[in-house]
Design a protein around this motif. Structure first.
Motif, PDB file in Angstrom:
ATOM      1  N   UNK A  14      48.078  49.190 -29.531  1.00 29.69           N
ATOM      2  CA  UNK A  14      48.404  50.251 -28.439  1.00 29.69           C
ATOM      3  C   UNK A  14      48.041  51.557 -28.893  1.00 29.69           C
ATOM      4  N   UNK A  15      47.327  52.460 -27.835  1.00 31.16           N
ATOM      5  CA  UNK A  15      46.901  53.618 -28.507  1.00 31.16           C
ATOM      6  C   UNK A  15      48.173  54.803 -28.286  1.00 31.16           C
ATOM      7  N   UNK A  16      48.355  55.420 -29.431  1.00 32.44           N
ATOM      8  CA  UNK A  16      49.574  56.284 -29.383  1.00 32.44           C
ATOM      9  C   UNK A  16      49.079  57.714 -29.760  1.00 32.44           C
ATOM     10  N   UNK A  17      47.965  58.000 -30.104  1.00 32.30           N
ATOM     11  CA  UNK A  17      47.445  59.380 -30.414  1.00 32.30           C
ATOM     12  C   UNK A  17      46.046  59.632 -30.379  1.00 32.30           C
ATOM     13  N   UNK A  18      45.629  60.569 -29.746  1.00 30.38           N
ATOM     14  CA  UNK A  18      44.085  61.019 -29.687  1.00 30.38           C
ATOM     15  C   UNK A  18      43.943  62.540 -30.114  1.00 30.38           C
ATOM     16  N   UNK A  19      43.533  62.786 -31.372  1.00 25.61           N
ATOM     17  CA  UNK A  19      43.301  64.109 -31.686  1.00 25.61           C
ATOM     18  C   UNK A  19      41.664  64.655 -32.051  1.00 25.61           C
ATOM     19  N   UNK A  20      41.406  65.457 -31.385  1.00 23.27           N
ATOM     20  CA  UNK A  20      40.052  65.893 -31.532  1.00 23.27           C
ATOM     21  C   UNK A  20      39.710  66.609 -32.973  1.00 23.27           C
ATOM     22  N   UNK A  21      38.778  66.091 -33.499  1.00 24.16           N
ATOM     23  CA  UNK A  21      38.448  66.760 -35.025  1.00 24.16           C
ATOM     24  C   UNK A  21      37.349  67.884 -34.850  1.00 24.16           C
ATOM     25  N   UNK A  22      37.614  69.121 -35.318  1.00 23.46           N
ATOM     26  CA  UNK A  22      36.690  70.187 -34.933  1.00 23.46           C
ATOM     27  C   UNK A  22      35.808  70.534 -36.297  1.00 23.46           C
ATOM     28  N   UNK A  23      35.769  69.597 -37.067  1.00 25.51           N
ATOM     29  CA  UNK A  23      35.098  70.079 -38.452  1.00 25.51           C
ATOM     30  C   UNK A  23      33.612  69.963 -38.408  1.00 25.51           C
ATOM     31  N   UNK A  24      33.112  69.158 -37.635  1.00 29.78           N
ATOM     32  CA  UNK A  24      31.754  68.806 -37.555  1.00 29.78           C
ATOM     33  C   UNK A  24      30.997  70.058 -36.446  1.00 29.78           C
ATOM     34  N   UNK A  25      29.867  70.163 -36.898  1.00 31.92           N
ATOM     35  CA  UNK A  25      29.101  71.137 -36.143  1.00 31.92           C
ATOM     36  C   UNK A  25      28.145  70.479 -35.095  1.00 31.92           C
ATOM     37  N   UNK A  26      27.877  68.967 -35.083  1.00 34.20           N
ATOM     38  CA  UNK A  26      27.102  68.658 -34.168  1.00 34.20           C
ATOM     39  C   UNK A  26      27.657  67.490 -33.058  1.00 34.20           C
ATOM     40  N   UNK A  33      44.596  57.020 -33.159  1.00 35.58           N
ATOM     41  CA  UNK A  33      45.588  56.044 -33.670  1.00 35.58           C
ATOM     42  C   UNK A  33      46.114  55.008 -32.964  1.00 35.58           C
ATOM     43  N   UNK A  34      46.276  53.785 -33.414  1.00 43.12           N
ATOM     44  CA  UNK A  34      46.672  52.618 -32.609  1.00 43.12           C
ATOM     45  C   UNK A  34      47.887  52.132 -33.352  1.00 43.12           C
ATOM     46  N   UNK A  35      48.701  51.366 -32.719  1.00 38.89           N
ATOM     47  CA  UNK A  35      49.691  50.541 -33.486  1.00 38.89           C
ATOM     48  C   UNK A  35      49.444  49.086 -33.221  1.00 38.89           C
ATOM     49  N   UNK A  36      49.390  48.369 -34.031  1.00 38.28           N
ATOM     50  CA  UNK A  36      49.010  46.765 -34.236  1.00 38.28           C
ATOM     51  C   UNK A  36      49.908  45.995 -35.242  1.00 38.28           C
ATOM     52  N   UNK A  37      50.859  45.274 -34.832  1.00 38.60           N
ATOM     53  CA  UNK A  37      51.658  44.560 -35.506  1.00 38.60           C
ATOM     54  C   UNK A  37      52.510  45.451 -36.496  1.00 38.60           C
ATOM     55  N   UNK A  38      52.980  46.426 -35.768  1.00 36.39           N
ATOM     56  CA  UNK A  38      53.806  47.515 -36.442  1.00 36.39           C
ATOM     57  C   UNK A  38      53.268  48.120 -37.636  1.00 36.39           C
ATOM     58  N   UNK A  39      51.931  48.186 -37.503  1.00 37.72           N
ATOM     59  CA  UNK A  39      51.178  49.193 -38.633  1.00 37.72           C
ATOM     60  C   UNK A  39      50.280  50.131 -37.699  1.00 37.72           C
ATOM     61  N   UNK A  40      49.964  51.097 -38.208  1.00 38.19           N
ATOM     62  CA  UNK A  40      49.095  52.182 -37.619  1.00 38.19           C
ATOM     63  C   UNK A  40      47.742  52.076 -38.225  1.00 38.19           C
ATOM     64  N   UNK A  41      46.800  51.818 -37.066  1.00 35.73           N
ATOM     65  CA  UNK A  41      45.264  51.656 -37.576  1.00 35.73           C
ATOM     66  C   UNK A  41      44.523  52.826 -36.833  1.00 35.73           C
ATOM     67  N   UNK A  42      43.772  53.606 -37.498  1.00 36.44           N
ATOM     68  CA  UNK A  42      42.829  54.608 -37.057  1.00 36.44           C
ATOM     69  C   UNK A  42      41.548  54.230 -36.865  1.00 36.44           C
ATOM     70  N   UNK A  43      40.723  54.954 -35.803  1.00 37.76           N
ATOM     71  CA  UNK A  43      39.485  54.864 -35.638  1.00 37.76           C
ATOM     72  C   UNK A  43      39.008  56.132 -35.370  1.00 37.76           C
TER      73      UNK A  43
END
Length: 373
Positions: A14-26, A33-43
């Motif tokens: 389940x998708x629980x958070x979307x955060x924009x990362x502004x560190x890149x220039x291009x 952040x997703x939760x799967x089997x009570x664990x957080x997984x990021x993409x």
């Protein structure tokens, strides 16, 4: 809209958070952040900047070929510490998703597994571990090259033509002066004459690439923040931002890496006294790099290692000045004279490098001699 994009990826949980990362220039980047089997997984989800990369399919093909090769090499070597980017495929098994926006225009999105517990640096000149960080940075980029040493550059497509072609960058500067889009060139008459005097020496890599200097698979954008380091150990974990993976010279990667990592200042520092190349960091970087690459470097590559640092700085001097004269059309600027300040910063850095080339060259020769014993 992001949710529409993500519907095309088979990401479990389940998708629980979307955060924009502004560190890149291009590219525009989002951390998911997703939760799967009570664990957080990021993409990571990225929108590819198709103005810079007008052949996104070729960019992604290159990345997939390179990361597959590195993954296999790491698996064969039982190396589970070092990592590489892992592409998340779409529901259709593709390495990228093409989205048609409200204006009927194509937008290109890709997803990667997030590499966690890492840190990246923009500059580590004030760090207590600066020497270790410089050594680990050189070692990591060297290891990256070693992993790709048996990967044929003929398999990759040149996605940005003449990216490190010094002569082309020089001719672009002359053309910008001639076109007179702005009258800014008149403020740099002395510096332009000096740059003209350096073009022959600084064309050595371009003139000999594919001849006496081997054509290899190279990253082509080895700035410091394109390496992820372990938060606890400060050891290199992964090389990222693989959009510019193309055939090139290992000297491009080395020269730009040292220019980025071993300068005492950021690229827009205006205090001339703070703009110089730190020899201690440079030597630490070179030591790490050579330890990983000495087994396959040619004599010609070793010969031009010290000069490559100057050449890649010269190239950026040309690019900043050209963009300023053209009216700031390529690099993002924060104020009107930003590119002018960047130009002078890199120009002063270049002049400082010229005074240190012999000491750097002597260190390289001594290190090579010791490693070959």
């Amino acid at each position: 809209m992001i949710n529409k994009i993500l519907d095309n990826y088979n990401i479990k949980g389940n998708l629980i958070n979307i955060k924009e990362d502004n560190t890149g220039n291009i590219n525009k980047t989002y951390i998911l952040t997703y939760t799967n089997d009570n664990k957080q997984v990021k993409y990571l989800l990225q929108k590819i900047n198709s103005n810079v990369f007008n052949e996104p399919y070729l960019v992604m093909r290159n990345i997939e070929l390179v990361t597959n090769h590195i993954s296999k090499k790491l698996k064969d070597a039982d190396d589970y510490n070092y990592k590489t980017l892992t592409i998340v495929k779409t529901n259709d098994g593709l390495n990228m998703y093409t989205y048609i926006n409200e204006d009927g225009e194509k937008e290109y999105y890709r997803a990667f597994h997030f590499i966690d517990n890492c840190i990246s640096y923009d500059n580590f000149k004030d760090s207590d571990d600066a020497l270790k960080l410089a050594y680990e940075t050189g070692k990591s980029f060297g290891y990256f090259q070693r992993l790709l040493n048996d990967f044929s550059p003929s398999l990759l497509t040149e996605t940005i033509t003449d990216f490190h072609n010094t002569k082309k960058r020089f001719n672009d500067l002359l053309e910008s002066i001639e076109n007179k889009i702005t009258l800014r060139a008149y403020d740099f008459s002395y510096e332009i004459v000096d740059l003209i005097s350096k073009i022959k020496e600084c064309s050595v890599i371009t003139d000999n690439l594919g001849k006496s200097i081997p054509l290899r698979v190279t990253h082509n954008d080895t700035k410091l923040n394109n390496i992820l380091m372990d938060k606890k150990t400060n050891e290199g974990i992964a090389i990222i931002d693989l959009d510019t993976m193309m055939p090139g010279s290992i000297l491009y990667d080395l020269g730009d890496g040292i220019r980025s990592a071993c300068s005492n200042s950021f690229e827009d520092e205006t205090d001339k006294d703070k703009i110089y190349l730190r020899l201690d960091l440079t030597k630490a970087y070179l030591k790490g790099f050579l330890e990983e690459t000495i087994s396959f470097l040619t004599d010609e590559e070793i010969k031009y290692m010290s000069l490559s640092i100057k050449i890649l700085t010269y190239e950026l001097v040309l690019r900043f000045l050209t963009d300023y004269i053209n009216g700031d059309t390529y690099f993002k600027i924060k104020y009107e004279t930003h590119n002018k300040d960047r130009f002078f910063n890199q120009y002063y850095l270049l002049l400082d490098m010229e005074n240190k080339t012999k000491e750097i060259d002597d260190f390289i020769m001594d290190t090579v001699k010791n490693l070959k014993k």
